[in-house]
Design a protein around this motif. Structure first.
Motif, PDB file in Angstrom:
ATOM      1  N   LYS A 213       0.880  -1.283  -0.018  1.00  0.00           N
ATOM      2  CA  LYS A 213      -0.058   0.042  -0.049  1.00  0.00           C
ATOM      3  C   LYS A 213       0.821   1.485   0.099  1.00  0.00           C
ATOM      4  CE  LYS A 213      -3.359   2.427   2.550  1.00  0.00           C
ATOM      5  NZ  LYS A 213      -4.587   2.584   3.691  1.00  0.00           N
ATOM      6  N   LEU A 214       0.398   2.114  -0.841  1.00  0.00           N
ATOM      7  CA  LEU A 214       1.172   3.237  -0.807  1.00  0.00           C
ATOM      8  C   LEU A 214       0.517   4.620  -0.370  1.00  0.00           C
ATOM      9  CD1 LEU A 214       2.911   3.005  -4.464  1.00  0.00           C
ATOM     10  CD2 LEU A 214       3.698   2.391  -2.403  1.00  0.00           C
ATOM     11  N   GLY A 215       1.139   5.607  -0.071  1.00  0.00           N
ATOM     12  CA  GLY A 215       0.574   6.706   0.525  1.00  0.00           C
ATOM     13  C   GLY A 215      -0.015   7.771  -0.552  1.00  0.00           C
ATOM     14  N   TYR A 216       0.123   7.608  -1.742  1.00  0.00           N
ATOM     15  CA  TYR A 216      -0.543   8.682  -2.712  1.00  0.00           C
ATOM     16  C   TYR A 216      -1.912   8.593  -2.967  1.00  0.00           C
ATOM     17  CZ  TYR A 216       4.815   8.360  -3.736  1.00  0.00           C
ATOM     18  OH  TYR A 216       6.044   8.370  -3.581  1.00  0.00           O
ATOM     19  N   LYS A 217      -2.671   9.314  -2.426  1.00  0.00           N
ATOM     20  CA  LYS A 217      -4.298   9.509  -2.348  1.00  0.00           C
ATOM     21  C   LYS A 217      -4.793  10.077  -3.759  1.00  0.00           C
ATOM     22  CE  LYS A 217      -4.170   9.341   2.588  1.00  0.00           C
ATOM     23  NZ  LYS A 217      -4.914  10.176   4.001  1.00  0.00           N
ATOM     24  N   TYR A 218      -4.251  10.749  -4.202  1.00  0.00           N
ATOM     25  CA  TYR A 218      -4.945  11.612  -5.212  1.00  0.00           C
ATOM     26  C   TYR A 218      -4.307  11.605  -6.682  1.00  0.00           C
ATOM     27  CZ  TYR A 218      -6.611  13.690  -0.760  1.00  0.00           C
ATOM     28  OH  TYR A 218      -7.150  13.774   0.422  1.00  0.00           O
ATOM     29  N   ARG A 219      -5.157  11.520  -7.648  1.00  0.00           N
ATOM     30  CA  ARG A 219      -4.519  11.496  -9.081  1.00  0.00           C
ATOM     31  C   ARG A 219      -4.510  12.880  -9.508  1.00  0.00           C
ATOM     32  NH1 ARG A 219      -7.099   7.506 -13.086  1.00  0.00           N
ATOM     33  NH2 ARG A 219      -5.008   6.435 -12.418  1.00  0.00           N
ATOM     34  N   VAL A 220      -3.404  13.122 -10.157  1.00  0.00           N
ATOM     35  CA  VAL A 220      -3.253  14.534 -10.651  1.00  0.00           C
ATOM     36  C   VAL A 220      -3.336  14.842 -12.064  1.00  0.00           C
ATOM     37  CG1 VAL A 220      -1.555  16.411 -10.689  1.00  0.00           C
ATOM     38  CG2 VAL A 220      -1.527  15.030  -8.776  1.00  0.00           C
ATOM     39  N   ARG A 262      14.637   7.638 -25.947  1.00  0.00           N
ATOM     40  CA  ARG A 262      14.339   8.781 -27.055  1.00  0.00           C
ATOM     41  C   ARG A 262      13.376   9.982 -26.410  1.00  0.00           C
ATOM     42  NH1 ARG A 262      14.894   6.892 -32.676  1.00  0.00           N
ATOM     43  NH2 ARG A 262      16.084   4.943 -32.780  1.00  0.00           N
ATOM     44  N   SER A 263      12.308   9.620 -25.698  1.00  0.00           N
ATOM     45  CA  SER A 263      11.515  10.486 -25.200  1.00  0.00           C
ATOM     46  C   SER A 263      10.588   9.895 -24.075  1.00  0.00           C
ATOM     47  CB  SER A 263      10.490  10.802 -26.239  1.00  0.00           C
ATOM     48  OG  SER A 263       9.712   9.504 -26.641  1.00  0.00           O
ATOM     49  N   VAL A 264      10.029  10.699 -23.301  1.00  0.00           N
ATOM     50  CA  VAL A 264       9.379  10.414 -22.202  1.00  0.00           C
ATOM     51  C   VAL A 264       7.892  10.787 -22.080  1.00  0.00           C
ATOM     52  CG1 VAL A 264       9.201  10.367 -19.418  1.00  0.00           C
ATOM     53  CG2 VAL A 264      11.534  10.059 -20.789  1.00  0.00           C
ATOM     54  N   ALA A 265       6.941  10.129 -21.842  1.00  0.00           N
ATOM     55  CA  ALA A 265       5.772  10.529 -21.745  1.00  0.00           C
ATOM     56  C   ALA A 265       4.987  10.158 -20.625  1.00  0.00           C
ATOM     57  CB  ALA A 265       4.795   9.972 -22.791  1.00  0.00           C
ATOM     58  N   ILE A 266       4.536  11.093 -19.782  1.00  0.00           N
ATOM     59  CA  ILE A 266       3.953  10.916 -18.407  1.00  0.00           C
ATOM     60  C   ILE A 266       2.466  10.228 -18.794  1.00  0.00           C
ATOM     61  CG2 ILE A 266       3.005  11.816 -16.192  1.00  0.00           C
ATOM     62  CD1 ILE A 266       5.821  11.894 -16.625  1.00  0.00           C
ATOM     63  N   THR A 267       2.146   9.047 -18.354  1.00  0.00           N
ATOM     64  CA  THR A 267       0.932   8.207 -18.301  1.00  0.00           C
ATOM     65  C   THR A 267      -0.089   8.334 -17.066  1.00  0.00           C
ATOM     66  OG1 THR A 267       2.050   6.192 -17.323  1.00  0.00           O
ATOM     67  CG2 THR A 267       1.894   6.808 -19.816  1.00  0.00           C
ATOM     68  N   ASP A 268       0.684   8.552 -15.777  1.00  0.00           N
ATOM     69  CA  ASP A 268      -0.124   8.793 -14.783  1.00  0.00           C
ATOM     70  C   ASP A 268       0.714   9.484 -13.708  1.00  0.00           C
ATOM     71  OD1 ASP A 268      -2.457   8.353 -13.174  1.00  0.00           O
ATOM     72  OD2 ASP A 268      -2.328   6.120 -13.308  1.00  0.00           O
ATOM     73  N   VAL A 269       0.025  10.241 -12.805  1.00  0.00           N
ATOM     74  CA  VAL A 269       0.353  10.979 -11.779  1.00  0.00           C
ATOM     75  C   VAL A 269      -0.232  10.965 -10.243  1.00  0.00           C
ATOM     76  CG1 VAL A 269       1.574  13.082 -10.689  1.00  0.00           C
ATOM     77  CG2 VAL A 269       1.810  12.614 -13.342  1.00  0.00           C
ATOM     78  N   TYR A 270       0.168  10.415  -9.291  1.00  0.00           N
ATOM     79  CA  TYR A 270      -0.445  10.584  -8.203  1.00  0.00           C
ATOM     80  C   TYR A 270       0.159  11.373  -7.164  1.00  0.00           C
ATOM     81  CZ  TYR A 270      -4.007   6.724  -8.915  1.00  0.00           C
ATOM     82  OH  TYR A 270      -5.079   6.075  -9.494  1.00  0.00           O
ATOM     83  N   SER A 271      -0.512  12.026  -6.111  1.00  0.00           N
ATOM     84  CA  SER A 271       0.103  13.039  -5.368  1.00  0.00           C
ATOM     85  C   SER A 271      -0.190  12.479  -3.883  1.00  0.00           C
ATOM     86  CB  SER A 271      -0.110  14.335  -5.464  1.00  0.00           C
ATOM     87  OG  SER A 271      -1.637  14.797  -5.261  1.00  0.00           O
ATOM     88  N   SER A 272       0.444  13.148  -2.886  1.00  0.00           N
ATOM     89  CA  SER A 272       0.124  12.903  -1.518  1.00  0.00           C
ATOM     90  C   SER A 272      -0.794  14.046  -0.930  1.00  0.00           C
ATOM     91  CB  SER A 272       1.229  13.079  -0.558  1.00  0.00           C
ATOM     92  OG  SER A 272       2.039  14.414  -0.894  1.00  0.00           O
TER      93      SER A 272
END
Length: 402
Positions: A213-220, A262-272
């Motif tokens: 279980k991780l402590g990131y509660k909110y999707r950004v 070659r490149s980086v694309a963000i697919t998901d972000v969660y925040s505390s």
């Protein structure tokens, strides 16, 4: 002319007054008492000097004796008290790194040789263990990539219990499936050498069925903090930009050279923290910290990419978000207090199974991934998964707003 010698001798002296005998006796008595008192004081002073001298001599003798005892203890390697240095030295001495390395090396070699041994090649195993084990007529297995999975030490017998993991397939079929198997080997290490005490014993591998279980509660989504994280990762992983411009002052993170992607694309972000849409254009006050878990698609070729996840600590400064650290471990939720009615459980957040909480809201771009009906063990270690290790890209209906 007649000279009066008596007058000359008494010149300058006051003439004696005539006193009666009683007065003379009283004066003599007072003089005698004064003399007795003076003699008594001199006697006491002398006695004090004698005792002071004796005490000084005794102190000197005691100091000399203590010095001799300390010298003897130092010479013979013992000490009446244990210092911090002694404890640290003893703890270090308990770990025989050389002996452990010898045991690990022999166990790895032994397991591979034993799995691939066949009748007629018994001498290959004589190097590792005594006895005449029964061997097949032809090698049954091909073993590769041996590694030490765990090691325990028994002080009394000076034996290391080494568990070796090795990739094994059927020797007769080069296309056969490879399976990771585990073998425990007892290895004795002495000054004379190192040797296995018995043949390898196959054991079960460590369980991987636990969930974290991780402590990131909110999707950004659509928030400057996600943009800052993306620009930082792009500069670090692809060389597209300068890493230092995205860092908090005083923080040093080096780019990877040569750039692996070659490149980086963000697919998901969660925040505390709950970074609602209302605050998207107004970062938190300077110095506020938010922990992020960023999932990225890292492009290796024109058509293929691999997923990676980065735990970042972000700090607000001057109206922008900066990277303060790449966290060595992700954020875990705090341990819930135990209650009399539930000594082993406490409220927790829900566990999303597809990379997003079920209550995701596409309007706000945020996901309060909290469901107070869930239960999780009240321990300080992670126990149940709230955020998946990998979020599938392009399959989440709530990710369209990013």
């Amino acid at each position: 002319m007649k000279i009066d010698l008596a007058k000359i001798n008494n010149f300058g002296r006051s003439p004696k007054s005539k006193t009666d005998p009683a007065t003379e006796n009283s004066v003599d008595s007072v003089v005698d008492e004064a003399e007795e008192l003076a003699r008594a004081e001199r006697a006491q002073w002398g006695l004090r000097q004698v005792w002071t001298t004796r005490l000084l001599k005794a102190g000197i003798v005691a100091a000399l004796g203590a010095g001799i005892v300390a010298l003897i203890l130092v010479v013979f390697g013992s000490s009446p008290t244990r210092s911090l240095t002694d404890n640290a030295t003893e703890d270090t001495a308990d770990v025989d790194t050389i002996g452990q390395a010898k045991a690990e090396d022999l166990a790895r070699q032994f397991v591979v040789a034993w799995l691939q041994a066949s009748r007629g090649n018994e001498q290959e195993l004589d190097h590792f263990v005594s006895g005449k084990p029964s061997l097949p007529s032809a090698p049954l297995f091909a073993a590769t990539d041996p590694a030490v999975a765990s090691i325990d030490y028994e002080q009394k017998s000076r034996t290391y219990a080494v568990t070796v993991s090795v990739s094994v397939r059927a020797a007769s079929d080069a296309n056969a499936a490879t399976v990771r198997r585990y073998f425990q080997v007892p290895v004795v290490v002495t000054e004379a050498g190192v040797r296995a005490a018995a043949l390898p014993a196959e054991v079960a591998g460590p369980s991987t069925s636990i969930d974290v279980k991780l402590g990131y509660k909110y999707r950004v989504a659509n928030h400057p903090i996600a943009t800052s994280a993306h620009e930082f990762l792009s500069a670090m992983l692809t060389g597209n930009g300068e890493v230092a411009r995205y860092l908090t002052p005083g923080v040093s993170i080096a780019p990877i050279v040569p750039a692996p992607y070659r490149s980086v694309a963000i697919t998901d972000v969660y925040s505390s923290e709950d970074l609602s849409a209302a605050s998207a254009s107004a970062p938190l006050p300077d110095g506020d910290v938010v922990r992020l878990l960023v999932t990225a698609a890292q492009k290796v070729t024109e058509v293929d990419s691999v997923s990676g996840q980065y735990a970042l600590t972000m700090t607000s400064r001057g109206g922008r978000w900066e990277v303060s650290a790449i966290d060595a471990t992700p954020l875990y939720p705090p341990a819930a207090p135990r209650t009399p009615s539930s000594s082993t459980t406490a409220p927790s957040s829900i566990t999303p199974s597809t990379g997003a909480p079920e209550s995701a809201s596409s309007d706000s771009g945020q996901v309060p991934a909290s469901s107070e009906s869930g239960q999780t063990p009240a321990l300080s270690v992670p126990t149940a998964g709230e955020v998946p290790l990998f979020s599938p890209s392009g399959t989440d209906p709530h990710s369209s707003g990013r």
